[in-house]
Motif scaffolding. Structure first.
Motif, PDB file in Angstrom:
ATOM      1  N   GLY A   5       0.801  -1.209   0.000  1.00  0.00           N
ATOM      2  CA  GLY A   5       0.000   0.000   0.000  1.00  0.00           C
ATOM      3  C   GLY A   5       0.837   1.263   0.000  1.00  0.00           C
ATOM      4  O   GLY A   5       2.047   1.255   0.264  1.00  0.00           O
ATOM      5  N   ILE A   6       0.194   2.393  -0.272  1.00  0.00           N
ATOM      6  CA  ILE A   6       0.881   3.678  -0.403  1.00  0.00           C
ATOM      7  C   ILE A   6       1.540   4.102   0.901  1.00  0.00           C
ATOM      8  O   ILE A   6       2.672   4.603   0.907  1.00  0.00           O
ATOM      9  CB  ILE A   6      -0.106   4.761  -0.886  1.00  0.00           C
ATOM     10  N   ASP A   7       0.861   3.906   2.027  1.00  0.00           N
ATOM     11  CA  ASP A   7       1.426   4.331   3.312  1.00  0.00           C
ATOM     12  C   ASP A   7       2.727   3.588   3.602  1.00  0.00           C
ATOM     13  O   ASP A   7       3.704   4.182   4.083  1.00  0.00           O
ATOM     14  CB  ASP A   7       0.419   4.102   4.435  1.00  0.00           C
ATOM     15  N   ASN A   8       2.760   2.282   3.325  1.00  0.00           N
ATOM     16  CA  ASN A   8       3.974   1.505   3.541  1.00  0.00           C
ATOM     17  C   ASN A   8       5.073   1.932   2.572  1.00  0.00           C
ATOM     18  O   ASN A   8       6.263   1.953   2.930  1.00  0.00           O
ATOM     19  CB  ASN A   8       3.676   0.021   3.385  1.00  0.00           C
ATOM     20  N   TRP A   9       4.698   2.273   1.357  1.00  0.00           N
ATOM     21  CA  TRP A   9       5.636   2.791   0.358  1.00  0.00           C
ATOM     22  C   TRP A   9       6.319   4.050   0.902  1.00  0.00           C
ATOM     23  O   TRP A   9       7.548   4.191   0.857  1.00  0.00           O
ATOM     24  CB  TRP A   9       4.857   3.087  -0.911  1.00  0.00           C
ATOM     25  N   ILE A  10       5.531   4.954   1.428  1.00  0.00           N
ATOM     26  CA  ILE A  10       6.064   6.196   1.992  1.00  0.00           C
ATOM     27  C   ILE A  10       6.949   5.894   3.205  1.00  0.00           C
ATOM     28  O   ILE A  10       8.014   6.498   3.387  1.00  0.00           O
ATOM     29  CB  ILE A  10       4.907   7.141   2.364  1.00  0.00           C
ATOM     30  N   GLU A  11       6.518   4.948   4.038  1.00  0.00           N
ATOM     31  CA  GLU A  11       7.333   4.552   5.201  1.00  0.00           C
ATOM     32  C   GLU A  11       8.708   4.056   4.763  1.00  0.00           C
ATOM     33  O   GLU A  11       9.732   4.365   5.392  1.00  0.00           O
ATOM     34  CB  GLU A  11       6.622   3.455   5.995  1.00  0.00           C
ATOM     35  N   SER A  48      -5.951  10.285  -7.467  1.00  0.00           N
ATOM     36  CA  SER A  48      -6.494  11.237  -6.484  1.00  0.00           C
ATOM     37  C   SER A  48      -6.031  10.889  -5.078  1.00  0.00           C
ATOM     38  O   SER A  48      -6.309  11.616  -4.121  1.00  0.00           O
ATOM     39  CB  SER A  48      -8.023  11.227  -6.539  1.00  0.00           C
ATOM     40  N   ASN A  49      -5.323   9.775  -4.935  1.00  0.00           N
ATOM     41  CA  ASN A  49      -4.881   9.303  -3.631  1.00  0.00           C
ATOM     42  C   ASN A  49      -3.361   9.360  -3.505  1.00  0.00           C
ATOM     43  O   ASN A  49      -2.826   9.937  -2.555  1.00  0.00           O
ATOM     44  CB  ASN A  49      -5.372   7.866  -3.410  1.00  0.00           C
ATOM     45  N   LEU A  50      -2.657   8.770  -4.486  1.00  0.00           N
ATOM     46  CA  LEU A  50      -1.201   8.638  -4.386  1.00  0.00           C
ATOM     47  C   LEU A  50      -0.481   9.988  -4.361  1.00  0.00           C
ATOM     48  O   LEU A  50       0.288  10.278  -3.441  1.00  0.00           O
ATOM     49  CB  LEU A  50      -0.683   7.777  -5.541  1.00  0.00           C
ATOM     50  N   PRO A  54      -1.461  13.151  -3.823  1.00  0.00           N
ATOM     51  CA  PRO A  54      -1.671  13.995  -2.631  1.00  0.00           C
ATOM     52  C   PRO A  54      -0.964  13.459  -1.382  1.00  0.00           C
ATOM     53  O   PRO A  54      -0.439  14.231  -0.582  1.00  0.00           O
ATOM     54  CB  PRO A  54      -3.193  13.984  -2.455  1.00  0.00           C
ATOM     55  N   LYS A  55      -0.930  12.138  -1.206  1.00  0.00           N
ATOM     56  CA  LYS A  55      -0.244  11.563  -0.043  1.00  0.00           C
ATOM     57  C   LYS A  55       1.259  11.826  -0.102  1.00  0.00           C
ATOM     58  O   LYS A  55       1.884  12.147   0.909  1.00  0.00           O
ATOM     59  CB  LYS A  55      -0.518  10.062   0.051  1.00  0.00           C
ATOM     60  N   PHE A  56       1.833  11.666  -1.283  1.00  0.00           N
ATOM     61  CA  PHE A  56       3.264  11.944  -1.445  1.00  0.00           C
ATOM     62  C   PHE A  56       3.549  13.427  -1.193  1.00  0.00           C
ATOM     63  O   PHE A  56       4.555  13.775  -0.564  1.00  0.00           O
ATOM     64  CB  PHE A  56       3.724  11.532  -2.841  1.00  0.00           C
ATOM     65  N   ALA A  57       2.680  14.291  -1.702  1.00  0.00           N
ATOM     66  CA  ALA A  57       2.882  15.732  -1.523  1.00  0.00           C
ATOM     67  C   ALA A  57       2.822  16.116  -0.047  1.00  0.00           C
ATOM     68  O   ALA A  57       3.611  16.942   0.423  1.00  0.00           O
ATOM     69  CB  ALA A  57       1.831  16.507  -2.318  1.00  0.00           C
ATOM     70  N   ARG A  58       1.905  15.529   0.703  1.00  0.00           N
ATOM     71  CA  ARG A  58       1.803  15.826   2.137  1.00  0.00           C
ATOM     72  C   ARG A  58       3.009  15.273   2.893  1.00  0.00           C
ATOM     73  O   ARG A  58       3.507  15.903   3.827  1.00  0.00           O
ATOM     74  CB  ARG A  58       0.506  15.240   2.708  1.00  0.00           C
ATOM     75  N   ALA A  59       3.472  14.095   2.485  1.00  0.00           N
ATOM     76  CA  ALA A  59       4.568  13.457   3.206  1.00  0.00           C
ATOM     77  C   ALA A  59       5.899  14.166   2.986  1.00  0.00           C
ATOM     78  O   ALA A  59       6.667  14.381   3.931  1.00  0.00           O
ATOM     79  CB  ALA A  59       4.681  11.990   2.784  1.00  0.00           C
ATOM     80  N   PHE A  60       6.176  14.548   1.739  1.00  0.00           N
ATOM     81  CA  PHE A  60       7.506  15.058   1.407  1.00  0.00           C
ATOM     82  C   PHE A  60       7.536  16.550   1.088  1.00  0.00           C
ATOM     83  O   PHE A  60       8.610  17.109   0.846  1.00  0.00           O
ATOM     84  CB  PHE A  60       8.080  14.248   0.242  1.00  0.00           C
ATOM     85  N   GLU A  61       6.367  17.170   1.051  1.00  0.00           N
ATOM     86  CA  GLU A  61       6.243  18.621   0.887  1.00  0.00           C
ATOM     87  C   GLU A  61       7.054  19.117  -0.308  1.00  0.00           C
ATOM     88  O   GLU A  61       6.914  18.588  -1.407  1.00  0.00           O
ATOM     89  CB  GLU A  61       6.632  19.313   2.203  1.00  0.00           C
ATOM     90  N   ASN A  62       7.893  20.140  -0.115  1.00  0.00           N
ATOM     91  CA  ASN A  62       8.568  20.738  -1.268  1.00  0.00           C
ATOM     92  C   ASN A  62       9.724  19.900  -1.806  1.00  0.00           C
ATOM     93  O   ASN A  62      10.356  20.257  -2.800  1.00  0.00           O
ATOM     94  CB  ASN A  62       9.070  22.144  -0.928  1.00  0.00           C
TER      95      ASN A  62
END
Length: 347
Positions: free
Chosen positions: A188-194, A222-224, A226-234
């Motif tokens: 899942g996306i959350d684990n990917w970000i982790e 619409s999910n992936l 935005p999650k990446f943008a919130r996690a890693f910002e600029n």
């Protein structure tokens, strides 16, 4: 007499102090730039072109003495990439390292390692330097061999042991550009970000850039994104959105009917891709430029000019390479100076 003597001395000292300060400001506090990924980082699908290679040329043309390391490995999942980098356990089962450097020995590892040369080799097992080889003749693709670099004492590795990779020893202070996840390895996306944050935590350099997913067969999510943008910002590059909204214009490509259909479906246009998965030279040049611009935006390097990444086949123009040497004709894809402008040329 004293004033006349002191003034030039003071001026000379001040000049060198100022020069030293400017020099220090211009130098990055990281050792190099490590581009981690799979085949979309490794490149080579079209005339040896890769985005890390183009990024290296962009840096060189501005005088930056920063080496870019291409740690892309075809077909690898996130976990294999992390093993090469050092943030995920990379273990070998008990075996005996022969005394002779001429002898290769079969090993069992907890990995589906694909390209040991990309940040893994030379590696170290129980303190013995050597290299791992993937036996591609094995249909299961799970057979690996270890060969020590030089003769020494026989070593019995009596328990599962961590493999120390080249990246673990020599590239932990590199700025990382992370473009991983196309082949899975996460839940899942959350684990990917982790996992991405796990790589960042392991690195000794906390400067990094994350590139979002973009292939011709992916539509904008619409999910992936935005999650990446919130996690890693600029520090995040939304590559999918950029390809859709600005890619063709940046490359100077007139959109085809297929491109327009792709854009309407919020899918990266096919004119930027060699196949369903890998970019062509236009796409890789855009990706390299976006990473280069992000390095400037985040203050990792000083601001510099952009390049024109349009394909060009100059004939009568005056062409120089990045070392300032005049050349008769272009035989290799890369960045050249044509009539005073920086152009990405594909012969």
């Amino acid at each position: 007499m004293i004033t006349t003597f002191l003034f030039p001395r003071w001026w000379t000292v001040s000049f060198f102090v100022l020069f030293a300060l400017l020099y220090c400001q211009a130098q990055p506090h990281f050792d190099g730039i490590a581009c981690w990924g799979d085949s979309k980082t490794e490149g080579g699908q079209e005339s040896g072109i890769s985005y890390p290679g183009i990024l290296q040329e962009l840096l060189q043309q501005e005088g930056y003495q920063i080496e870019v390391f291409n740690f892309g490995a075809n077909g690898e999942r996130t976990t294999e990439i992390m093993q090469r980098q050092g943030s995920y356990p990379f273990m070998v089962q008990p075996f005996t390292i022969p005394a002779s450097a001429a002898k290769e020995v079969k090993i069992a590892i907890n990995s589906r390692l694909r390209v040991p040369e990309a940040g893994c080799n030379p590696c170290y097992i129980a303190g013995v330097e050597g290299s791992i080889r993937h036996d591609w003749s094995d249909p299961s693709q799970t057979t690996f061999y270890f060969q020590r670099k030089r003769d020494g004492l026989e070593v019995f590795v009596s328990e599962p042991t961590q493999i120390d990779t080249d990246a673990m020893r020599n590239h932990r202070n590199d700025l990382m550009v992370l473009d991983i996840g196309y082949n899975g390895g996460f839940a899942g996306i959350d684990n990917w970000i982790e996992q991405l944050f796990q790589m960042i935590a392991y690195s000794e350099c906390k400067d990094y850039i994350v590139i979002g997913r973009a292939s011709h067969y992916y539509t904008e999510s619409s999910n992936l994104e935005p999650k990446f943008a919130r996690a890693f910002e600029n520090r995040y590059i939304n590559l999918c959105k950029y390809y859709i909204d600005e890619g063709l214009q940046k490359a100077g490509i007139e959109p085809t009917a297929g491109d327009l259909a792709d854009i309407a479906a919020r899918r990266p246009p096919r004119s930027l891709f060699l196949d369903e998965h890998h970019e062509n030279h236009f796409g890789y040049a855009i990706k390299a430029q976006l990473v280069f611009d992000k390095l400037k935006e985040l203050g990792y390097i000083s601001p510099v000019a952009s390049i024109n990444i349009q394909e060009a086949h100059p004939s009568s123009s005056t062409i120089y390479n990045l070392q300032g040497q005049k050349i008769g004709r272009v035989t290799k894809s890369g960045i050249y100076i044509v009539n005073g402008k920086k152009i990405f040329i594909k012969p």
